[in-house]
Design a protein around this motif. Structure first.
Motif, PDB file in Angstrom:
ATOM      1  N   ARG A  66       1.092  -1.370  -0.077  1.00  0.00           N
ATOM      2  CA  ARG A  66      -0.289   0.563  -0.328  1.00  0.00           C
ATOM      3  C   ARG A  66       0.700   1.462   0.236  1.00  0.00           C
TER       4      ARG A  66
ATOM      5  N   ARG B 269       3.652   1.929  -1.432  1.00  0.00           N
ATOM      6  CA  ARG B 269       4.385   1.664  -2.865  1.00  0.00           C
ATOM      7  C   ARG B 269       3.940   2.098  -3.708  1.00  0.00           C
ATOM      8  N   GLN B 270       2.189   1.998  -3.409  1.00  0.00           N
ATOM      9  CA  GLN B 270       1.181   2.346  -4.256  1.00  0.00           C
ATOM     10  C   GLN B 270       1.406   4.286  -4.322  1.00  0.00           C
TER      11      GLN B 270
ATOM     12  N   ARG C  97       2.801   7.812  -5.507  1.00  0.00           N
ATOM     13  CA  ARG C  97       3.533   8.273  -6.997  1.00  0.00           C
ATOM     14  C   ARG C  97       3.140   9.889  -6.097  1.00  0.00           C
TER      15      ARG C  97
ATOM     16  N   SER D  58       8.564   7.651  -7.541  1.00  0.00           N
ATOM     17  CA  SER D  58       7.559   6.811  -5.916  1.00  0.00           C
ATOM     18  C   SER D  58       8.193   6.725  -4.395  1.00  0.00           C
TER      19      SER D  58
END
Length: 263
Positions: free
Chosen positions: A37, A39-40, A42, A53
């Motif tokens: 989550r 890593r999502q 941006r 990211s």
């Protein structure tokens, strides 16, 4: 979700887990989900071709926690640097391995002296050359750079850095002015390690062009700002230098460092 909220969520997940034989499996699954989550995340694209990211490796081995010498150095330096513990540890490790490489230590972009202090503490038998304007970031260029416009990080002083080194019994040659325009002639003939922390495209290019020919075989030239949002100019400069590299190796480190090693 910011980092603090993520840690609170992880703690809450752990507290809610049952004390069963499946504890570690459940914990690992929750950790994987949390990391995925995060890593999502941006960042806005400030420059076409340069995407950012939230970089979160899954590795967990943390040798710096067991290195008492490093911990002591980092605790002394942490309030005098914007460089996190991961990059400071890498500087410490690299410096520790350069005993047989000829040359002096160079740092361009000193701010309050924290990373220079770590390098000088490890390589006490080498001359340490610190270069800074002590008036903030120079040479910002809107053609290349995004968030930097010039003058940032001026909240430091020559006297403060000298006090840090003098208090630890460390010697360093401090060169005040814009590099290389004002102080390029002070660059040593041979360099074993060059730590470049300059934030902008033009300065990064000029530092590499000045220092790389003087870097000894086995020596390291390292850019601090390479992997960070707002330093797209440095990322561009490093990419150009990497493409033209014929006498060295390049390492993209997930901690944000760009490392060049002289063959």
């Amino acid at each position: 979700m910011d980092t603090a909220e993520a840690f609170r969520l992880a703690a809450a997940m752990t507290d809610a887990l049952p004390p069963s034989g499946d504890f570690l499996d459940i914990l690992r699954a929750e950790r994987r989900d949390l990391i995925a989550r995060l890593r999502q995340t941006r960042f806005s694209t400030l420059k076409p071709g340069y995407s950012y990211s939230q970089v979160i490796p899954v590795a967990t081995y943390s040798p710096w926690l067991d290195d008492e010498r490093f911990i002591a150095l980092y605790e002394a330096a942490r309030e005098r640097t914007l460089v996190d513990v991961y990059r400071c540890y890498e500087l410490y490790l690299l410096a520790s391995q350069l005993g047989k490489v000829e040359g002096d230590v160079v740092e361009v972009g000193v701010w309050r002296g924290g990373t220079g202090y770590i390098l000088a503490s490890v390589l006490r038998d080498r001359a340490i050359h610190l270069f800074d304007t002590f008036q903030g970031v120079p040479k910002a260029d809107g053609k290349y750079d995004t968030l930097y416009s010039g003058g940032e990080h001026a909240d430091t002083s020559l006297e403060s850095v000298r006090g840090l080194f003098d208090g630890a019994g460390l010697r360093a040659a401090i060169h005040v002015g814009i590099f290389p325009d004002d102080t390029g002639d002070d660059l040593p003939e041979r360099i074993c390690l060059a730590h470049i922390d300059v934030d902008t495209y033009v300065s990064a290019r000029q530092c590499f062009d000045a220092a790389w020919p003087r870097l000894s075989s086995g020596g390291v030239l390292l850019f601090d700002d390479y992997g960070f949002f707002g330093c797209e100019g440095v990322a561009q400069a490093v990419g150009e230098m990497r493409e033209g590299l014929t006498d060295g190796l390049f390492v993209h480190n997930l901690n944000g460092h760009a490392i060049f090693i002289k063959k």
